[in-house]
Design an enzyme around this catalytic site. Structure first.
Site, PDB file in Angstrom:
ATOM      1  N   HIS A  86      43.727  37.780 -72.685  1.00 57.77           N
ATOM      2  CA  HIS A  86      43.410  36.337 -72.742  1.00 57.77           C
ATOM      3  C   HIS A  86      44.675  35.529 -73.075  1.00 57.77           C
ATOM      4  O   HIS A  86      44.724  34.780 -74.047  1.00 57.77           O
ATOM      5  CB  HIS A  86      42.289  36.055 -73.759  1.00 57.77           C
ATOM      6  CG  HIS A  86      41.487  34.846 -73.400  1.00 57.77           C
ATOM      7  ND1 HIS A  86      40.109  34.802 -73.468  1.00 57.77           N
ATOM      8  CD2 HIS A  86      41.859  33.617 -72.941  1.00 57.77           C
ATOM      9  CE1 HIS A  86      39.680  33.599 -73.079  1.00 57.77           C
ATOM     10  NE2 HIS A  86      40.736  32.873 -72.760  1.00 57.77           N
ATOM     11  N   ARG A 108      36.364  33.676 -67.442  1.00 53.17           N
ATOM     12  CA  ARG A 108      35.624  34.209 -68.588  1.00 53.17           C
ATOM     13  C   ARG A 108      35.114  35.594 -68.223  1.00 53.17           C
ATOM     14  O   ARG A 108      34.626  35.817 -67.105  1.00 53.17           O
ATOM     15  CB  ARG A 108      34.433  33.309 -68.966  1.00 53.17           C
ATOM     16  CG  ARG A 108      34.800  32.035 -69.708  1.00 53.17           C
ATOM     17  CD  ARG A 108      35.356  32.314 -71.123  1.00 53.17           C
ATOM     18  NE  ARG A 108      35.697  31.099 -71.843  1.00 53.17           N
ATOM     19  CZ  ARG A 108      36.905  30.543 -71.887  1.00 53.17           C
ATOM     20  NH1 ARG A 108      37.916  31.088 -71.229  1.00 53.17           N
ATOM     21  NH2 ARG A 108      37.119  29.448 -72.591  1.00 53.17           N
ATOM     22  N   GLU A 140      35.561  41.168 -74.937  1.00 54.47           N
ATOM     23  CA  GLU A 140      36.909  40.978 -75.484  1.00 54.47           C
ATOM     24  C   GLU A 140      36.924  40.580 -76.954  1.00 54.47           C
ATOM     25  O   GLU A 140      37.932  40.758 -77.632  1.00 54.47           O
ATOM     26  CB  GLU A 140      37.671  39.925 -74.661  1.00 54.47           C
ATOM     27  CG  GLU A 140      37.148  38.501 -74.821  1.00 54.47           C
ATOM     28  CD  GLU A 140      37.977  37.482 -74.042  1.00 54.47           C
ATOM     29  OE1 GLU A 140      38.236  37.711 -72.859  1.00 54.47           O
ATOM     30  OE2 GLU A 140      38.357  36.459 -74.656  1.00 54.47           O
TER      31      GLU A 140
HETATM   32  P1  NAD Z   1      37.036  22.667 -64.408  1.00 53.37           P
HETATM   33  O1  NAD Z   1      35.807  22.190 -65.109  1.00 53.37           O
HETATM   34  O2  NAD Z   1      38.109  21.681 -64.073  1.00 53.37           O
HETATM   35  O3  NAD Z   1      36.640  23.409 -63.044  1.00 53.37           O
HETATM   36  C1  NAD Z   1      35.575  24.320 -62.948  1.00 53.37           C
HETATM   37  C2  NAD Z   1      35.051  24.226 -61.525  1.00 53.37           C
HETATM   38  O4  NAD Z   1      34.055  25.253 -61.359  1.00 53.37           O
HETATM   39  C3  NAD Z   1      34.374  22.883 -61.207  1.00 53.37           C
HETATM   40  O5  NAD Z   1      34.894  22.340 -60.023  1.00 53.37           O
HETATM   41  C4  NAD Z   1      32.893  23.241 -61.073  1.00 53.37           C
HETATM   42  O6  NAD Z   1      32.202  22.418 -60.143  1.00 53.37           O
HETATM   43  C5  NAD Z   1      33.005  24.681 -60.585  1.00 53.37           C
HETATM   44  N1  NAD Z   1      31.763  25.428 -60.748  1.00 53.37           N
HETATM   45  C6  NAD Z   1      30.819  25.344 -61.720  1.00 53.37           C
HETATM   46  N2  NAD Z   1      29.821  26.208 -61.473  1.00 53.37           N
HETATM   47  C7  NAD Z   1      30.136  26.839 -60.328  1.00 53.37           C
HETATM   48  C8  NAD Z   1      29.491  27.846 -59.560  1.00 53.37           C
HETATM   49  N3  NAD Z   1      28.293  28.330 -59.919  1.00 53.37           N
HETATM   50  N4  NAD Z   1      30.091  28.283 -58.428  1.00 53.37           N
HETATM   51  C9  NAD Z   1      31.303  27.775 -58.029  1.00 53.37           C
HETATM   52  N5  NAD Z   1      31.956  26.814 -58.726  1.00 53.37           N
HETATM   53  C10 NAD Z   1      31.379  26.363 -59.860  1.00 53.37           C
HETATM   54  O7  NAD Z   1      37.602  23.838 -65.322  1.00 53.37           O
HETATM   55  P2  NAD Z   1      39.088  24.396 -65.363  1.00 53.37           P
HETATM   56  O8  NAD Z   1      39.886  23.615 -66.342  1.00 53.37           O
HETATM   57  O9  NAD Z   1      39.590  24.558 -63.971  1.00 53.37           O
HETATM   58  O10 NAD Z   1      38.831  25.832 -66.008  1.00 53.37           O
HETATM   59  C11 NAD Z   1      38.098  26.835 -65.319  1.00 53.37           C
HETATM   60  C12 NAD Z   1      37.751  27.930 -66.305  1.00 53.37           C
HETATM   61  O11 NAD Z   1      38.945  28.611 -66.695  1.00 53.37           O
HETATM   62  C13 NAD Z   1      37.176  27.435 -67.644  1.00 53.37           C
HETATM   63  O12 NAD Z   1      35.761  27.283 -67.538  1.00 53.37           O
HETATM   64  C14 NAD Z   1      37.535  28.526 -68.602  1.00 53.37           C
HETATM   65  O13 NAD Z   1      36.447  29.433 -68.675  1.00 53.37           O
HETATM   66  C15 NAD Z   1      38.705  29.235 -67.949  1.00 53.37           C
HETATM   67  N6  NAD Z   1      39.947  29.136 -68.732  1.00 53.37           N
HETATM   68  C16 NAD Z   1      40.579  30.289 -69.055  1.00 53.37           C
HETATM   69  C17 NAD Z   1      41.767  30.244 -69.774  1.00 53.37           C
HETATM   70  C18 NAD Z   1      42.541  31.500 -70.120  1.00 53.37           C
HETATM   71  O14 NAD Z   1      43.436  31.456 -70.972  1.00 53.37           O
HETATM   72  N7  NAD Z   1      42.270  32.639 -69.505  1.00 53.37           N
HETATM   73  C19 NAD Z   1      42.288  29.012 -70.182  1.00 53.37           C
HETATM   74  C20 NAD Z   1      41.611  27.848 -69.825  1.00 53.37           C
HETATM   75  C21 NAD Z   1      40.434  27.912 -69.085  1.00 53.37           C
END
Ligand code: NAD
Length: 335
Positions: free
Chosen positions: A295, A234, A263
């Site tokens: 994105h 994000r 964005e």
């Molecule tokens: P997820 O919930 O499986 O994993 C997120 C991880 O981050 C978890 O293990 C959590 O414990 C960890 N976390 C939370 N706070 C933290 C911190 N302060 N420091 C370190 N780690 C921390 O999520 P995911 O499915 O792996 O997705 C991750 C992110 O990717 C989503 O939150 C979303 O913002 C982003 N995303 C982007 C796109 C894109 O098209 N660019 C698509 C999907 C998801």
């Protein structure tokens, strides 16, 4: 269920319509983004379906409820754009698509690493113009490099394993270390250690109050000189102005962004005939060692199919009073 689908693009219409074949919800596709100005369009729709840049702030949620909305069906994983406190107070149910294809995003992140390193984007244009000079295209072997993954959930774990396949040493930082990563011999370290040891840092944690501007001047000053930073998570995880200073001083050697803090005014639209007003974005895109995609990391046919079917399944479960396995709860946002 009558559902107003905001921020609709052709591919949303196609994938949701196909997924809706059996359920036959009444989907009304709307092109505008959901904002306080467009919320009127949702009047008398018990459900709205939203994407990453729709604004689900408290004032918008109040207006939705006044218009009869009871369900917010997010067709994305992140829910940082929803005021969950207001949603709970108003009795709105928020559902999301927690996982659709971690491979789509992880593979895009790795693609950005390879492109920034081996400069495919420049080579493609050069060769088309008959310029076969290699000057300026020098890269490095990924094999043996240290990569730091911040957030080892679904996407971070896939990214880490792909990079292990390249022969990288993978370090990780997460509030909750993941057993799968520990088993794969990924070493959990403090953020400071991850910054100081990594040649490449890739962000995969969600946007929360704790991770807002996680990468700021202080974090950048702890990174290796010439390190590469990738953000497919994000935009607000990164203080863009701080990265501009770090790029100018060469402390940051490469920057790959699929997301950007501002964005919402840019991405998902064709602005090629417009004068872009965001000077920070324009400065970022002017660096030769910065790669920005709009994105796009989620955008594979596999992911769109899964997003469509899970979103329709969420709406059906709500309508039928079935268990809501993909409900977003307020306390989860604090994680
Ligand atoms: P997820 O919930 O499986 O994993 C997120 C991880 O981050 C978890 O293990 C959590 O414990 C960890 N976390 C939370 N706070 C933290 C911190 N302060 N420091 C370190 N780690 C921390 O999520 P995911 O499915 O792996 O997705 C991750 C992110 O990717 C989503 O939150 C979303 O913002 C982003 N995303 C982007 C796109 C894109 O098209 N660019 C698509 C999907 C998801």
């Amino acid at each position: 269920m009558r559902t107003a689908v905001f921020s609709t693009k052709r591919y949303d219409r196609d994938s949701l319509t196909e997924a809706n074949n059996d359920a036959q919800h009444s989907l009304h596709f709307l092109e505008p983004r959901l904002t306080i100005d467009s919320v009127k369009l949702a009047e008398e729709f018990p459900a709205v379906c939203c994407f990453v840049n729709d604004q689900l702030s408290a004032p918008v949620l109040h207006r939705l409820v006044e218009g009869g909305t009871r369900l917010i069906a997010l067709r994305c994983a992140g829910f940082n754009n929803v005021d969950l406190h207001a949603a709970e107070e108003l009795g709105l149910t928020v559902l999301r698509v927690p996982a659709y294809s971690p491979y789509a995003v992880a593979e895009h992140a790795v693609g950005m690493i390879l492109t920034l390193n081996r400069k495919f984007h420049k080579a493609y244009i050069r060769v088309r113009e008959g310029n076969f000079s290699l000057d300026g295209l020098l890269g490095f072997d990924l094999h043996g490099k240290v990569v730091g993954i911040v957030g080892t959930g679904k996407i971070g774990t896939v990214t880490a394993k792909i990079l292990q396949g390249f022969g990288c040493t993978v370090l990780a930082h997460d509030l909750y270390p993941n057993e799968e990563c520990i088993a794969a011999k990924i070493q959990y370290v403090s953020l400071d250690e991850l910054y100081s040891r990594s040649d490449i840092v890739s962000l995969h944690c969600p946007l929360t109050p704790q991770t807002y501007h996680l990468i700021n001047e202080a974090a950048l000053s702890k990174m290796k000189h010439g390190a590469m930073l990738i953000n497919t998570s994000r935009g607000p995880l990164i203080d863009a102005l701080a990265t501009i200073s770090a790029l100018k001083s060469r402390r940051l050697g490469y920057l790959g962004l699929d997301v950007y803090e501002e964005e919402a005014d840019l991405f998902f639209e064709d602005l090629s005939e417009c004068v872009i007003q965001d000077d920070i974005f324009l400065r970022l895109s002017s660096f030769p060692n910065v790669l920005i995609t709009g994105h796009q990391a989620f955008f594979t046919s596999n992911a769109l199919g899964a997003i469509g079917s899970i979103t329709i399944g969420n709406i059906t479960a709500f309508e039928n009073g079935e268990p809501l396995v993909n409900q977003v709860h307020r306390q989860k946002a604090k994680a």
